[in-house]
Design an enzyme around this catalytic site. Structure first.
Site, PDB file in Angstrom:
ATOM      1  N   TYR A 118       0.946  -1.227   0.050  1.00  0.00           N
ATOM      2  CA  TYR A 118       0.099  -0.035   0.124  1.00  0.00           C
ATOM      3  C   TYR A 118       0.878   1.357  -0.175  1.00  0.00           C
ATOM      4  O   TYR A 118       2.101   1.329   0.573  1.00  0.00           O
ATOM      5  CB  TYR A 118      -0.824  -0.022   1.173  1.00  0.00           C
ATOM      6  CG  TYR A 118      -1.843   1.273   1.436  1.00  0.00           C
ATOM      7  CD1 TYR A 118      -2.921   1.255   0.846  1.00  0.00           C
ATOM      8  CD2 TYR A 118      -1.314   2.255   1.810  1.00  0.00           C
ATOM      9  CE1 TYR A 118      -4.160   2.237   1.001  1.00  0.00           C
ATOM     10  CE2 TYR A 118      -2.123   3.733   1.913  1.00  0.00           C
ATOM     11  CZ  TYR A 118      -3.356   3.649   1.698  1.00  0.00           C
ATOM     12  OH  TYR A 118      -4.003   4.666   1.396  1.00  0.00           O
ATOM     13  N   GLU A 206      -3.414   7.427  -4.175  1.00  0.00           N
ATOM     14  CA  GLU A 206      -3.218   6.272  -3.584  1.00  0.00           C
ATOM     15  C   GLU A 206      -3.112   5.168  -4.581  1.00  0.00           C
ATOM     16  O   GLU A 206      -3.559   4.924  -5.465  1.00  0.00           O
ATOM     17  CB  GLU A 206      -4.359   6.084  -2.673  1.00  0.00           C
ATOM     18  CG  GLU A 206      -4.317   4.441  -1.862  1.00  0.00           C
ATOM     19  CD  GLU A 206      -5.787   4.273  -1.310  1.00  0.00           C
ATOM     20  OE1 GLU A 206      -6.152   4.845  -0.243  1.00  0.00           O
ATOM     21  OE2 GLU A 206      -6.872   3.439  -2.005  1.00  0.00           O
TER      22      GLU A 206
END
Ligand code: GDP
Ligand code: MN
Length: 404
Positions: A118, A206
């Site tokens: 992530y 993101e």
């Protein structure tokens, strides 16, 4: 403002971040050809619903396929079912577009699982800095991991002027466990993502997951790829990004918010039953607080600001009463630049054209308040559900009592 994943991938690609290639389809009969284009005929492809919500993988709206027929079956499923995930409204979202992309063979991680990471840049209010957030535990469980194992999340503050420094990116790459050639690739991706965040006035940039592909002879360390991305942009800055404006998809937005926006009003939908019309965001906050204090819950707040015209104010009331969840309306105006008589006239216009079937409580104070009250007094017969309030507490008590 949010964009679709396929648009996010375009942004990543344009800043040099590796993403698998793909194309968009809108009907089932395009699926087989898109599969062939993505894979070169055979091999792994991924079919992904394009909606402004995550959690698609778990909901069955990200499917790996290895034949044209599987691609078609997956496309049929996604285009004929609504996608429901913890990030969608309970009734789910209609899927109109699918991304058909070449599938990535994600490397297995020693000790189990896949090499999924992530990576995000956002603004951290507590440190008053932009920060890089990274985790070795990327993929579909990231929310749960952040909740249960906060130590699995790395946070690095970025210098306000210099941004993400190369040493920071390398440190994070090592901390995430990247090895060999992967380190430079991962650090480069972080650097480019941080640059995109600033260049495009993002509030969130993101990548989840960032993956390592399985090793091959030519690439024994595999390759680092972004296979899903999400962006959120500061609405106040979109005017200076024509490329982003072109990516705006109105069909993904709340229709009432869109309608309000066209009239220069800001409308925020909430989940209670009292519609709140106010002027100014600060007054909106205190109005909602006092409604809550007296046991009510706001269905929305609609901020008419300082300079709305009579036409816009009329539209504001129509938007509020068009919402079937609204069981009562509270008008709280402290007239400064906004004049109370304009508000009163807006109430009357809306009453004439659509009517107030629900209780309406009006508290007016400030500029032109006498003229406003007089207008409403004279129109009383046309607005039978209206009550006047003397102050904010009185107004909140009356509207909460009226909705029961
Ligand atoms: P999200 O659930 O909406 O965040 O959708 P993602 O695009 O992140 O996909 C969810 C999960 O599907 C990922 O975490 C991967 O595990 C898997 N996935 C997605 N694309 C691929 C791919 O090309 N190859 C493989 N092997 N898995 C994929
Ligand atoms: Mn994802």
């Amino acid at each position: 403002m949010k964009i679709h994943e396929y648009q996010a991938r375009q942004l990543l690609a344009s800043s040099g971040i590796p993403v698998p290639s793909g194309q968009i389809i809108e009907s089932v009969d395009q699926a087989q050809a898109a599969y062939k284009a993505a894979t070169g005929g055979t091999g792994l492809a991924v079919i992904k619903a394009q909606v402004h919500a995550g959690g698609r993988g778990k909901a069955g709206f990200v499917r790996l396929v290895s034949t044209p027929l599987e691609a078609e079956t997956a496309a049929r499923f996604m285009l004929s079912n609504r996608m429901i995930s913890p990030q969608t409204p309970p009734e789910g979202l209609e899927v109109k577009k699918l991304l058909v992309a070449s599938g990535v063979d994600i490397a297995d991680r020693a000790g189990g699982g896949k090499e999924e990471f992530y990576l995000a840049i956002t603004t951290d209010r507590s440190s008053r800095r932009n920060i890089l957030i990274a985790s070795r535990e990327g993929g579909v469980e990231i929310e749960q991991i952040a909740h249960e194992r906060p130590d699995a999340i790395i946070k690095v503050p970025l210098h306000p002027l210099m941004g993400l420094q190369p040493y920071q990116a390398r440190d994070v790459a090592f901390a995430l466990g990247f090895k060999g050639k992967q380190v430079g690739q991962a650090a480069g991706i972080m650097t480019n993502l941080a640059k995109l965040f600033i260049d495009k006035d993002c509030s969130l940039a993101e990548i989840n997951p960032l993956v390592i592909t399985a090793p091959t002879k030519a690439q024994p360390d595999g390759q680092v790829f972004a296979i899903d991305a999400k962006f959120d942009f500061d609405d106040n800055a979109t005017f200076r990004h024509k490329d982003l404006e072109a990516m705006f998809d109105p069909s993904e937005e709340n229709p009432a918010e869109m309608r309000a926006k066209r009239f220069g009003l800001s409308y925020i939908a909430l989940d209670g039953n009292i519609g709140c019309l106010v002027n100014g965001a600060g007054l909106a906050m205190s109005t909602m607080d006092i409604v809550k204090l007296h046991g009510g819950t706001p269905a929305n707040f609609l901020d008419v600001g300082g300079s709305a015209t009579e036409e816009a104010v009329t539209e504001a009331f129509k938007i509020i009463v068009a919402d079937p969840t609204v069981k009562g309306v509270l008008v709280n105006i402290f007239g400064g630049i906004m004049k109370c008589d304009i508000i009163a006239q807006g109430i009357i216009n809306a009453a004439k054209s659509v009517g107030f079937k629900v209780p309406l409580v009006v508290r007016l104070e400030g500029t032109n308040v006498e003229a406003g009250r007089k207008l409403l007094e004279n129109a009383r017969a046309e607005i039978p559900t209206m009550q006047a309030a003397t102050d904010l507490t009185d107004a909140a008590q009356k509207v909460c009592a009226a909705v029961g």
